[in-house]
Each structure stands twice: as C-alpha cells, then as structure tokens.
Design a protein around this motif. Structure first.
Motif, short mmCIF file in Angstrom:
data_model
loop_
_atom_site.label_atom_id
_atom_site.label_comp_id
_atom_site.label_asym_id
_atom_site.label_seq_id
_atom_site.Cartn_x
_atom_site.Cartn_y
_atom_site.Cartn_z
N ALA A 63 0.80 -1.23 0.00
CA ALA A 63 0.00 0.00 0.00
C ALA A 63 0.83 1.28 0.00
N ALA A 64 1.83 1.36 0.85
CA ALA A 64 2.56 2.63 1.00
C ALA A 64 3.52 2.89 -0.16
N VAL A 65 4.32 1.92 -0.52
CA VAL A 65 5.33 2.12 -1.57
C VAL A 65 4.69 2.43 -2.93
N PRO A 66 3.65 1.69 -3.37
CA PRO A 66 3.05 2.04 -4.66
C PRO A 66 2.45 3.45 -4.68
N THR A 67 1.91 3.90 -3.56
CA THR A 67 1.37 5.25 -3.49
C THR A 67 2.47 6.27 -3.71
N ILE A 68 3.61 6.05 -3.07
CA ILE A 68 4.75 6.95 -3.25
C ILE A 68 5.24 6.90 -4.69
N LEU A 69 5.36 5.70 -5.24
CA LEU A 69 5.84 5.56 -6.61
C LEU A 69 4.92 6.25 -7.61
N ARG A 70 3.62 6.08 -7.43
CA ARG A 70 2.67 6.68 -8.37
C ARG A 70 2.66 8.20 -8.28
N PHE A 71 3.08 8.73 -7.16
CA PHE A 71 3.11 10.18 -7.01
C PHE A 71 4.47 10.77 -7.37
N LEU A 72 5.54 10.17 -6.87
CA LEU A 72 6.86 10.76 -7.04
C LEU A 72 7.49 10.52 -8.41
N LEU A 73 7.34 9.32 -8.95
CA LEU A 73 8.00 9.03 -10.22
C LEU A 73 7.58 9.97 -11.35
N PRO A 74 6.29 10.18 -11.58
CA PRO A 74 5.94 11.12 -12.65
C PRO A 74 6.25 12.57 -12.30
N THR A 75 6.12 12.91 -11.01
CA THR A 75 6.30 14.30 -10.60
C THR A 75 7.77 14.71 -10.56
N VAL A 76 8.60 13.91 -9.91
CA VAL A 76 9.99 14.28 -9.70
C VAL A 76 10.89 13.84 -10.86
N VAL A 77 10.73 12.60 -11.28
CA VAL A 77 11.63 12.03 -12.28
C VAL A 77 11.08 12.22 -13.69
N GLY A 78 9.77 12.37 -13.82
CA GLY A 78 9.16 12.48 -15.14
C GLY A 78 9.00 11.14 -15.82
N ALA A 79 8.85 10.08 -15.03
CA ALA A 79 8.72 8.73 -15.59
C ALA A 79 7.40 8.59 -16.34
N SER A 80 7.39 7.71 -17.31
CA SER A 80 6.17 7.48 -18.08
C SER A 80 5.15 6.73 -17.24
#
Length: 107
Positions: A63-80
């Motif tokens: 629950a916690a890690v996917p929420t962070i990934l879904r928020f931070l990866l596109p926002t900070v890294v610009g991941a697809s």
C-alpha cells in the motif's frame, strides 16, 4: 441539465476538485498504510515474532510504496505512466508475496 458545483471548475487535466479529492484520498490511504505497517512492526519489536515483520513489510510494499511511486516518479523524475504502473505493480506483488509468506510459510 443539473450540474454539480464541484465539477464547474476546470483545469488543464480535468476538474480541479476531482484532482484534489484524488490527492487527499491517496494521502489518507498512504497514512493509514504507514500506520498499520508501523503498528505491526512495533508488535514485531515487542514479541520478536518474524511473521509480524513479514506482515509489516508486506503491508508497506502493498500500500505505501506504490502510493509513493505513483506520485513521485511522474512528478519528480518524469517517468512514463507505463514505468510507474510496472514499478507500482511489482511492489504490490512483492507485498502480497510477503503477506502470503506470513500466512502460509514458516518465517
């Protein structure tokens, strides 16, 4: 036609209030997942029962890690969106595997 007042404000990606509601919902889900994982880890520290440790890891990965990934990866890294979805799904699968190990394995 009746229109709900919450849906009248539009931004580039859609209704602003919907975006805020989604963000708040994700934040609440993240907070609850972290709280449950911490309580489970605290139980492990008190009793030193390994299933509680695996359960805490599983909840965090589910629950916690996917929420962070879904928020931070596109926002900070610009991941697809594909990269974000794959990494979040891998974390969820790892979390479910840890929980299954807690239930059916011999940790």
């Amino acid at each position: 036609m009746l229109e709900f007042p919450l849906q009248t404000v539009e931004s580039e990606g859609g209704a602003t209030t919907v975006a805020i509601a989604v963000f708040v919902g994700q934040l609440v889900a993240f907070a609850i997942a972290c709280w449950i994982a911490k309580r489970t880890y605290d139980g492990y520290r008190e009793s030193r029962r390994r299933p509680l440790l695996w359960l805490a890891i599983g909840i965090a990965l589910l629950a916690a890690v996917p929420t962070i990934l879904r928020f931070l990866l596109p926002t900070v890294v610009g991941a697809s969106s594909v990269t974000t979805t794959v990494l979040a799904s891998l974390s969820e699968v790892a979390g479910l595997t840890a929980i299954l190990y807690t239930v059916y394995g011999r940790p």
